[in-house]
Scaffold this motif. Structure first.
Motif, PDB file in Angstrom:
ATOM      1  N   THR A  51       0.897  -1.295   0.004  1.00  0.00           N
ATOM      2  CA  THR A  51       0.015   0.100  -0.085  1.00  0.00           C
ATOM      3  C   THR A  51       0.963   1.214  -0.207  1.00  0.00           C
ATOM      4  OG1 THR A  51      -0.036   0.042   2.479  1.00  0.00           O
ATOM      5  CG2 THR A  51      -1.738  -1.179   1.350  1.00  0.00           C
ATOM      6  N   LYS A  74      -2.995   8.326  -3.239  1.00  0.00           N
ATOM      7  CA  LYS A  74      -4.039   9.003  -3.514  1.00  0.00           C
ATOM      8  C   LYS A  74      -3.763  10.311  -4.349  1.00  0.00           C
ATOM      9  CE  LYS A  74      -7.122   6.064  -2.551  1.00  0.00           C
ATOM     10  NZ  LYS A  74      -8.084   5.286  -3.439  1.00  0.00           N
ATOM     11  N   GLN A 101      -8.384   6.091 -13.991  1.00  0.00           N
ATOM     12  CA  GLN A 101      -8.573   6.986 -12.753  1.00  0.00           C
ATOM     13  C   GLN A 101      -9.772   7.547 -12.618  1.00  0.00           C
ATOM     14  OE1 GLN A 101      -6.044  10.538 -13.577  1.00  0.00           O
ATOM     15  NE2 GLN A 101      -5.368  10.555 -11.382  1.00  0.00           N
ATOM     16  N   THR A 102     -10.261   7.316 -11.210  1.00  0.00           N
ATOM     17  CA  THR A 102     -11.368   8.043 -10.988  1.00  0.00           C
ATOM     18  C   THR A 102     -11.183   8.721  -9.573  1.00  0.00           C
ATOM     19  OG1 THR A 102     -12.215   6.154  -9.836  1.00  0.00           O
ATOM     20  CG2 THR A 102     -12.845   6.003 -11.921  1.00  0.00           C
ATOM     21  N   MET A 158     -12.929   8.716  -6.924  1.00  0.00           N
ATOM     22  CA  MET A 158     -13.179   7.651  -5.923  1.00  0.00           C
ATOM     23  C   MET A 158     -12.117   6.672  -5.467  1.00  0.00           C
ATOM     24  SD  MET A 158     -16.140   8.799  -4.266  1.00  0.00           S
ATOM     25  CE  MET A 158     -16.509   7.165  -3.373  1.00  0.00           C
ATOM     26  N   ARG A 159     -11.613   6.150  -6.680  1.00  0.00           N
ATOM     27  CA  ARG A 159     -10.716   4.971  -6.752  1.00  0.00           C
ATOM     28  C   ARG A 159      -9.182   5.364  -6.845  1.00  0.00           C
ATOM     29  NH1 ARG A 159     -13.700   0.091  -6.021  1.00  0.00           N
ATOM     30  NH2 ARG A 159     -11.720  -1.063  -7.026  1.00  0.00           N
ATOM     31  N   GLU A 204      -5.914   2.857 -10.524  1.00  0.00           N
ATOM     32  CA  GLU A 204      -5.672   1.333 -10.420  1.00  0.00           C
ATOM     33  C   GLU A 204      -5.655   0.682 -11.904  1.00  0.00           C
ATOM     34  OE1 GLU A 204      -9.872   0.188  -9.081  1.00  0.00           O
ATOM     35  OE2 GLU A 204     -10.800   1.582 -10.679  1.00  0.00           O
ATOM     36  N   PRO A 246     -12.695  -4.903 -14.153  1.00  0.00           N
ATOM     37  CA  PRO A 246     -13.954  -4.858 -13.251  1.00  0.00           C
ATOM     38  C   PRO A 246     -14.989  -5.698 -13.547  1.00  0.00           C
ATOM     39  CG  PRO A 246     -13.970  -2.896 -14.589  1.00  0.00           C
ATOM     40  CD  PRO A 246     -12.590  -3.517 -14.994  1.00  0.00           C
ATOM     41  N   ARG A 290     -21.246   4.425 -14.515  1.00  0.00           N
ATOM     42  CA  ARG A 290     -20.104   4.226 -13.824  1.00  0.00           C
ATOM     43  C   ARG A 290     -18.729   3.951 -14.296  1.00  0.00           C
ATOM     44  NH1 ARG A 290     -20.528  -1.693 -11.665  1.00  0.00           N
ATOM     45  NH2 ARG A 290     -21.853  -2.607 -13.180  1.00  0.00           N
TER      46      ARG A 290
END
Lengths: 118, 114
Positions: A3, A110, B37-38, B40-41, B44, B61, B85
């Motif tokens: 992480t 993030k 890339q969002t 919220m997440r 990834e 997903p 989404r």
């Protein structure tokens, strides 16, 4: 699983000043790579600097340098003589050395949004 | 070197439509990655290829997502049918798995599904 944590969602610096962005990571591996990427409003991901875990010497690229503390699992980015063009999102990323299985990808934090004030 | 090339840069489509995103990696690179890339997440990994062979697709997903790499210079990411989404920025990146480990990113495709 590895992480990456960037605890500063936003930072601000005055032009020509120095700023440090923090990054910590968690891993059980002894060998790995760490990166800082810059994402300006154009959204292009630009590699800023990289560090190999086996190297004790901190990486430097012009005005950008890192403070790599392996025992503390810390990897901060220092930007000296900040310029308006440095304003962007900065992402810290971790990568295992092996490309087998799921170890080839970058694991991102993030991000930290850096603003540069004139 | 032209860098990683992605097309289109922007895509707006209606729910239920098929969407195909395209990527041309840097010549000589043997690894290709698709990221999403969002807000919220964050960023990834969806899937990555080595020498045109999919190595890890655990980030894909759903079955609505598929990716191919028919040759060393071209890859596609397809979403069928698309859903709201799925709206995100999709990045393609490539790297050389020899002595360097940096991944070089394309400019991304901003996908909006209405």
């Amino acid at each position: 699983a590895q992480t990456v944590t960037q605890s500063q969602p936003e930072m601000s610096v005055q032009e020509a000043e120095t700023v440090t962005l923090s990054c910590t990571y968690d891993t059980s591996e002894s060998d790995y790579y760490l990166f800082w990427y810059k994402q300006p409003p154009s959204r292009q991901m630009i590699l800023v600097i990289r560090q190999e875990a086996y190297k004790q010497q901190n990486a430097t690229e012009n005005r950008f340098s890192v403070n790599f503390q392996k025992a503390a699992k810390s990897f901060s980015l220092k930007i000296s003589d900040s310029q308006l063009g440095d304003a962007a999102m900065y992402f810290c990323a971790y990568r295992s050395p092996n490309y087998g299985g799921s170890q080839g990808n970058l694991i991102f934090g993030k991000g930290t949004k850096l603003s540069v004030k004139p | 070197d032209a860098g990683v090339i992605q097309s289109p840069r922007h895509e707006v489509t209606e729910m239920g439509q098929e969407v195909t995103l395209r990527c041309k990696p840097i010549s000589g690179h043997d690894y290709l990655f698709w990221y999403r890339q969002t807000m919220m997440r964050g960023l990834e990994l969806l899937i990555y290829f080595n020498n045109n062979v999919p190595i890890d697709d655990s980030g894909m997903p759903e079955d609505r997502f598929s990716a191919k790499m028919p040759n060393a210079s071209f890859s596609t990411l397809k979403i069928q049918p698309s859903e709201p989404r799925d709206s995100a920025v999709y990045f393609c990146a490539s790297s050389f798995g020899g002595t360097t480990y940096e991944q070089y990113f394309g400019p991304g495709t901003r996908l909006t599904v209405t």
